[in-house]
Each structure stands twice: as C-alpha cells, then as structure tokens.
Design an enzyme around this catalytic site. Sequence first.
Site, short mmCIF file in Angstrom:
data_model
loop_
_atom_site.label_atom_id
_atom_site.label_comp_id
_atom_site.label_asym_id
_atom_site.label_seq_id
_atom_site.Cartn_x
_atom_site.Cartn_y
_atom_site.Cartn_z
N GLU A 279 -9.83 13.52 19.02
CA GLU A 279 -9.55 14.48 17.94
C GLU A 279 -10.85 15.14 17.45
OE1 GLU A 279 -7.17 12.69 14.71
OE2 GLU A 279 -8.58 13.65 13.36
N LYS B 34 -6.02 3.75 19.05
CA LYS B 34 -6.05 4.73 17.96
C LYS B 34 -7.48 5.24 17.72
CE LYS B 34 -4.66 7.10 14.35
NZ LYS B 34 -5.70 7.12 13.36
N MET C 248 0.05 7.73 3.03
CA MET C 248 0.62 7.28 4.30
C MET C 248 1.70 6.22 4.08
SD MET C 248 -0.54 8.82 7.08
CE MET C 248 -0.44 7.69 8.49
N GLY C 249 1.36 5.20 3.31
CA GLY C 249 2.31 4.09 3.11
C GLY C 249 3.60 4.55 2.46
N GLY D 41 -0.65 11.83 10.11
CA GLY D 41 -1.04 12.35 8.80
C GLY D 41 0.15 12.62 7.91
N ASN E 219 -8.76 9.12 17.86
CA ASN E 219 -9.52 9.87 16.86
C ASN E 219 -10.81 10.45 17.44
OD1 ASN E 219 -7.51 8.78 15.25
ND2 ASN E 219 -8.85 8.60 13.48
N GLY F 170 0.85 -1.20 0.00
CA GLY F 170 0.00 0.00 0.00
C GLY F 170 0.87 1.23 0.00
#
Lengths: 301, 301, 301, 301
Positions: free
Chosen positions: A180, A173, A11-12, A123, A177, A7
């Site tokens: 967030e 995680k 991000m990857g 991010g 979020n 991927g």
Amino acid sequence: MELGMIGLGRMGANMARRLARQGHQITAFDPSPEARAQAQAPGIGPVGSLSELIAALPSPRILWLMVPSGQPVDSTLDQILPALAAGDIVIDGGNSNYKDSQRRGARLAELGLHFVDCGTSGGIWGLEEGYSMMIGGAPEVVESLRPIFASLAPSPTSGWGRVGPVGAGHFTKMIHNGIEYGMMEAYAEGFAILHHKREFDLDLHQISEIWREGSVIRSWLLDLTAAALEKDPGMTGLEPWVDDSGEGRWTVAEAIALDVPAPVITMSLIGRLRSRDRDSYSDKLLAAMRQQFGGHAVKKG
Amino acid sequence: MELGMIGLGRMGANMARRLARQGHQITAFDPSPEARAQAQAPGIGPVGSLSELIAALPSPRILWLMVPSGQPVDSTLDQILPALAAGDIVIDGGNSNYKDSQRRGARLAELGLHFVDCGTSGGIWGLEEGYSMMIGGAPEVVESLRPIFASLAPSPTSGWGRVGPVGAGHFTKMIHNGIEYGMMEAYAEGFAILHHKREFDLDLHQISEIWREGSVIRSWLLDLTAAALEKDPGMTGLEPWVDDSGEGRWTVAEAIALDVPAPVITMSLIGRLRSRDRDSYSDKLLAAMRQQFGGHAVKKG
Amino acid sequence: MELGMIGLGRMGANMARRLARQGHQITAFDPSPEARAQAQAPGIGPVGSLSELIAALPSPRILWLMVPSGQPVDSTLDQILPALAAGDIVIDGGNSNYKDSQRRGARLAELGLHFVDCGTSGGIWGLEEGYSMMIGGAPEVVESLRPIFASLAPSPTSGWGRVGPVGAGHFTKMIHNGIEYGMMEAYAEGFAILHHKREFDLDLHQISEIWREGSVIRSWLLDLTAAALEKDPGMTGLEPWVDDSGEGRWTVAEAIALDVPAPVITMSLIGRLRSRDRDSYSDKLLAAMRQQFGGHAVKKG
Amino acid sequence: MELGMIGLGRMGANMARRLARQGHQITAFDPSPEARAQAQAPGIGPVGSLSELIAALPSPRILWLMVPSGQPVDSTLDQILPALAAGDIVIDGGNSNYKDSQRRGARLAELGLHFVDCGTSGGIWGLEEGYSMMIGGAPEVVESLRPIFASLAPSPTSGWGRVGPVGAGHFTKMIHNGIEYGMMEAYAEGFAILHHKREFDLDLHQISEIWREGSVIRSWLLDLTAAALEKDPGMTGLEPWVDDSGEGRWTVAEAIALDVPAPVITMSLIGRLRSRDRDSYSDKLLAAMRQQFGGHAVKKG
C-alpha cells in the site's frame, strides 16, 4: 454466533455493527462510555467492564480484540486471561507486529487458550463493503470461526482466509500495508508530475476519473485518490506531512532480515520520513559542503 | 462513423473489432497480409495499401494510427500526408513520446490537418472491457470524434476524455505508465517478501485472492497478478528479466526536468535495468574494493 | 603499557604488532595454536589460555577483545569476567552492535569493571598507517588508556577520540560503515557507467589515477579502487556478489528508528542484497504480470 | 607557452594565475572590466576584447574557454571562430555537456581547427593544490598542450590525462560529478543520523576529525565537511536547500540511456530536488489519501 468485541473505536464499532446486521450477537466493551453509547444497536450489547463481557459469553468464549497495537494488546490480555477458560478463543484483529502475535500465541497456548491473529484491511469502508482478512491460527480454530469471518468479509467465500499458523495473519497484513505504501507513493508521484506540467494545465481530478475506468492502473486507492482530488485538486488545505503507522517500517525491516531487496517499499517509507524532516540536517550539510568547495550559492536561513 | 485503422497488431485489430461491433465502419490496413486476413470481420474492410485506405474514406477523413512508436509513426505520416485534404483528422493511438506528438501536431497544422494524440490503456483486455483513453487535441476536433471514443471506452461517458492540447494525451499516458511501473514493483516486492518467509509456507495465490476483495490494495493489476500466481506460484518457468518500453524512462526524465522528486517510479525503472544487468560491473567492483581493504570473502568467477 | 589481546585474527594480530613495536608489552591469546604461533614477536607473548592471560596481567588489568561480533564477545566475557577484579578494563575493539555494547557495559559496571567500546577502522592497512578509533566509555577510563590509543592511531593526537559514553564508540563506527557503503556504491556506479560507454573505450584505471590527484572525489577508497582497477580493469575474475557485514543494516535500522531519511545508505545496502538475489522472485513476477496484461516478451527460463 | 584565457571568473582567473606563476604567458579576456582588473598579475595581460586577444596570440593559437556551460560557450565560439586560422586550438575547460563538446568538436574540425574538452575538478582549491583534468581530443593535439596541463595539474605527471577522443573529457568529468553527488549525500546522511542520536550528545566536528586520519572513509570531501562542521556544527545558519548544477542529472540520464542501474547517484540527485520542493504536492496528496481511507490524522495547512 456470540462474540465479545473489545475496543469500539472506528474499526471495532463498525465490525460489531456489520456482525450484528448479519445476525450475530455482540457483547461489546470499550473503556470510554461515549464509545459504548455510540455502539449501542440491535444485536450489540455494550457492557461496562471486561469481566462483565467475559461473564456474558457462552463457552467456548470468542473474544475479538480491536485495540491499538503494542502495549494495549498486552495489557488487555493481562486483564482477561485470568478469567478465561481452556478452549476460549482470542482474536487480535488489529495491526499488531507479527512477532508479538507469535509471542502472544505461545502465551495463550500455555494456558490452553486459542489465539488467532487476523490482519484486517478495509478502513472505514469495510462496514459497507466488507473487510479483507488474512488469518493466522490453528486450522480447526479458524474453521470454527467461519460464520464470523464470512459475515465480516465482502462475501462469505471471498476476501478472507487462513494463511498459516499464528503470526502468519499479521505478517501478511504487514506486507499488504508495505505494498500500500508503494502504490500510494506511485500515484502521488505521478499526480505530482502532472501537477507541475504547467504548460498543459491538466485537470487532475478529470484524469483520475478517466483512469478509474478501463486503465491498467485502476484500483480502489485510485478511487479514493479521485475523491480527494475532487474535493481539493490543488491540495491547498493540507500540509505536506505524511505519517506512518508502523507496518511500513516493519516491512522494510523484514525485507532486509530476509535479504529481499525492496527498494520501492523502502523508498516509500523514507519519503514519509522525509516529509516530516522539515529542517533537514543532511540538506543543510550538503549546502555547507558545496559552499566549502566551490563558493556555490547557499540560501542563508 | 467511418474510420481508417492503420496497424492491425494486437491493439489495432482489437480496437477495430470493438468499433465494428458497435456499428462503426472500419477500413483497415496493415503491411502484413496475415494481419489483414485475421482482421476481416463484419464491419471491417481490410485494404491492401494506404492509398486504398485513404481513397475509401469519406471527407473529412478520420485515420487512427496504431503502429509502433517512434520512426514508424513518422514514416506512416510521410506516406499518408500528401494524400490527405484539409480538415482530415489523424489520431495517434500508440505510445508515442508526447514531444513527438507536439512536433507532429505542428506539422499537420501547417497542412491544415488535425492531429489528435490518444494515450490508450487497457492492453489485450480492452476488446471486452473497453479502453481508457487520455486525449490531446483541439476541443472541437476531439468533440467531433465522440462516437468513436464512446465506443472504445468502457462506457460512453467514462474512461475517456480530452485532457488538453496536442501532446497532453500522450503526456498523461506516459505518467500513467510511470505509475504502473511503481505499482507493479510494489506488488512484486511484497510478494517476494512473502515468498521468502519460508517459516509460514504461505500460499501466494491464495493471498492474492484474499486481497482482491475488500482490501485497500485491490486493483486490476492485482487481478492480473492473481492470475499469474494461479498458473505458476513459484514462477518456475520465467527468467527474472524485465523489459521496459520507454514510457518509464520518459517519465523519469520528465520528473527530473520538472524538478519533481519521483523516487519510487525512478527506482522501479532502475529495478528493471538491474534485472537485465546480469554481470553487474558495479557489483564486481564493490567485491574488488572489499577485497582490497579488508581481505573480505569474494566469490571467484 | 601492558595489555592482554584476546583474538589474533588479522585485525587483532596486527594491532598487537603495532602496539608491541611502540614499546607496549602484549600478552596474547587465541584459541588457534597457529594464530598464536604466527603472533609471536618481540613484545608479544602468546599464552595458551584465557586464565593464563588474566594471570599474566598486572592490576588493573587491560584486556582488548578483538573477536567476531555477536555471540563470541558474550561468550568470551562469560569466560573472563569471573576471573577479573574491580577496576579492570575490558575494551571491545570489534564491530559490535552498539546496543550490545550498552548491555555489556551495564553488565560489567555491576561487577565494578570498566567497559570501553572502540570502533576501529583501517582494515589490513592499519598496521602501517594506524587505526582510526571512535571510543565510548567513562572519560577517566578512556584517558587512562591514552598511551594505547596514541600508539594504535596514525598519530598520538589524531585519528582517535572518546566520542561519548559506553555505546557511542560502536554507534559512531556503525555510521562510519554506513557512509562507507554509500561511498563505495557511488564509485562503483560511476565506474560502471564509464565501463558501459563503449564508444569512448575508456581506461578505467587511468581515470581512477587521474582522480586521485587534485579532484574533488579523491579519497582513500579511491586509492583502493585504483589498485583494484590496476590489477583487473575488466573485473573478469570476480562474481558480482557483494557481502554485507551487519553495520550497514544496523545503520539503516537506526536511521528509520530516528526518523532520519537516509536513501543513499539504504539503497547501497539494498544493492548488496540485490547482488546476491540471483533468481529474483520479484523480477520473475514482474515478467509474469507484463505477460498477463499485454502479451509482452518474456524470457522463458 | 602562450595561451589566451577567455573567462576570468573564479575558475578562469585562478587557472590563469597558476599558469602565469609557472612561467606561461597569459593573454586574458572577460567582458567585465572588474574581472579584467582583478586578473592583472605578472605574466597575465588582460585585453579589452576577443579580437585583441586573438591578435595577441602567436600561431598556432591556444585559447582556453572558461565560461559558463551551454549557450555562453556557443556564443563565444560564434565570435572567435571567424578570426581563427587552421591549426589553432580551442580548449573548453568548463562543465559542458559532452554531447555539446562532440558537436563543437565537429564544428571546429570542419574549419580545420582543433577542439579539446577538458573536464576540470578542484574548485577554488585548485590554485594552490592543482587541478585534476580529464581531457578529450586528438592525441597529438593534447600532447602539444602538455606544458599547460602539467602546470595546472597537482604535479606534471599526475592528476591529468587524455582519456579519449573529443567528448570523452567532459563525459568523464560528468561521471566524476555524479560520484561526487553520491559521496556527499552519503556523508550528509551519516552525519544527520549522528546529529539525531541525541542520547549520545555527539560532537560532529570531533568525529569528522577522527575520521580524517586512518579511517576507511577519509577523503578530501571529508576534509571540507570537517571545515564546515568546525564553523557551524549545528548548521544553524543555512537553509536545507541544495542546488544542482547539471552534471548530476546528465549522469542519471546517461546511466539510464546505457541501461546501467545507478540507484545511489540517482537518489542523490532526487534528494536535491526534494530539498527544494518545500510544498510537496505528492506528500499533500498522500496525506489526503490517508484521510480518505482511514480518517488518519492530517495536519491542516
């Protein structure tokens, strides 16, 4: 270490790059030839198929999945699991639901494989600043991956950690979020009140910059908010339409399942639903009810 | 510069200290002899009365009020105004309601005096890290105070600014605190969900430390939260009782007055009210209603 | 008509009684001998086993399940399905989740059996006043049961209806309960404000009685509230502890799944969670955070 | 009895009519000649000025004000008070803020006049069904007006009452309206969820009719809702724009002032604000923040 990155989205690709810069050797795959081409860099060797990627890795293999959550993760596992060997490690660094991770962990365990769920925050800024990582998995497996996490994190000894068994990483995680959502909404509401206080003619970008230094509400989200306000303080170029990506609603569901009152995180999610409910049936029905009992003013459509 | 500091509580004493360290000359007053004695330091000269303080200052005088909001500010003004001369400047650095500041600004203007409202954030940490200051007042008056704000702020050119006319400073600080309520509640809810997820046996202090580096939700409030979690992760020594100090309810009232929906800030305030409503009448009535219509289980008191 | 009633708790027993009074012939079963003994009445013949009940009914059999939602419904189905014949009808009159009803409907359909989900409102008052029923199922099957619904309802032609296919009945009942949560909370909050307005020394029972006649907020829930306030206006004998029975959280989950903002129903549910969260971790953490940044007053446990 | 009705809008005219039908003699005034002409009826004598109205009434005079809340009430009092005599009674039947009523009560008391605040519920339906009235004032004054309240109420002995001293009537009516906000929103949210559950293709008017009989949520507001749904189940002819008329925000302010958590009434008010915030700054800022930290999809304006 040698690691297979599956991927190569934003991000990857960035994570592969950060790992390669710190001396790791990355074999990388993405179904898109463009993504593979763009990922090419010293220390990163893109390959054209999952089987090539698996073949290229030494034993025990380390595979990092950075694909969209949900079905894509399962389908990638369907493709790679038959080719893996006992002791290989699969890390899911995406935003999977922690229950899916628990299920996948059990699936891999039956095959003698190791599964690690790594909730990853940061991010597009993570490439330069490092990623915050909340990791679930067997202690010795996570420990064996230390050089990788140490390189991805802001510093080798901070910003990452094993928080519990498989599932605990994505669970943590998810909560991250949810928080967030609440913080973003708190800032957005505050700036909206400032914006509507016409008599003071406030400069919202200036205020955000003042708050960035020394104030109780300074934060990285405020830094981003200041950047957005600098570009377009009137928010003239945007629609008031706020997407949500799953973790918020999972957090709300989890809070309710655990009997934990979480009004602010919940209202943040509902606010996002509301932003997309442009022709609200409930508000129209309220207008109709008011019309019924009092002949109150109603705006005709 | 020379400045008179009125009020030597935690905030006032620390601000006097920070100013004196940077070369300003502070005449200081507090009704409590102990407070005066503790404030004694190089560059700080405590005096025993407001009239001594006024007499000690060169013209135009600069007086900084750091007294509790509300009546104490007005009563201090009642005492000092008759002794001041045209051109003198009074700064209210406390958490006054901005409407009071507007009223006081008009009162001083009629006397030829200048009023400046300075919303000050930073708490007990400001002494070392500097204060974030949102300032309302006439541009030239605020400009004339630049050396003072530059010394109090984290750096001479950041963390402070004139945001508008008299009242705008305390207005902006009020919104700052409203945002703070929302952020605090978001963190608190998130950690509460983690706390109740018994199956993962999570280490909340560890997670807070991971989030402090590289995560999207890193912030100074998170730093404080981490410190609190390190001391007592189970929160065993505290009552679930959360005070509020006025700015939150002022923010909610202002949002409604401006027709701005602020659900998260509002629910944060209501959550604090709820924390102190230990024998909730509404919940007892709900239990009674359930008993009425269905014979549902009710806990007898 | 002849009908088998399975489950003789408060609701099932009352429904059997109402049906028998209107000339229907009820064969009734409950695992508890006491419940069976109490249900004995003209027109109601309790039997000692599910197989006796099935054997006693003419073809096509009509079975009404009035058992707790969830596993008990499935386990009852496991016991009766093997003994039923094509064309028999099973009605679930309890508070099942509509997705379970859809699943059960499919299960019965494969066996040539008919399934009807009937959301039933009315509580202990239904015996005298009739039940409100929202029904899901095939049109001709529901139509064949008309005499039964007509007898259970407040009147033969009102208070009941087929609202859609299998699942639609329990879905509609779920939403009914979600609305109920919101209404109850609205009343409870209003009376709590009245209760705390000490200066007026209001008589809450009197006010509830005034509102029952002519006011915009008159309702059956207000009638119940008035009854509760008459008995104990100070709510002295009750704990502020409010249970929830599932439909509220299902409604919230459904609203989110459909992207429909439902803040009031959601906050009503969260209020109930909050009523049972006596040692709130989030509130303790908020107190700790306040202590960290300002040395604010904290209540020690 | 003889009574002067000041204000012949929808509410005032209907109340005059209901009183006249039951044998009271009404002298009526409104600044609009059309309103005066329309009010003409047996038992109702419209006059062209306030002084004529005052002159026409026997001593002690009874004057009922039915004018918009706020300034119009004070301005009417300014006009009539000089012409009144000790012992005269002024009733404010409108939606005044209770603090204004307390202030006005004190003003009249200084003049030897009696003030009564009467919160009136019932809308346009009150003419036929009677009004629910919550009354504040001195016990003997309210008692002296019994024939009037008895005629306006649904029945002579129900639907009305003295709830406390001056101010208590409008206070109670304010809370009544706060509850109304919460109930309306609860219904609106429930029907919105039904509306969005496309797979069941529900008939919302049918469901509202089912609920009207025997259900736990039956109410007069549901009756109105059913009427609205019958006319236009898709709410096609209305804008999702919901006004608020003051009592809701007063209720929220009062709840906060009394430290009473009222999340549902508060969220109902905020929902109305939200319905009118068509170009939400906070939602645009949220979209901008998301864009900043993740390159998330944003709708361009």
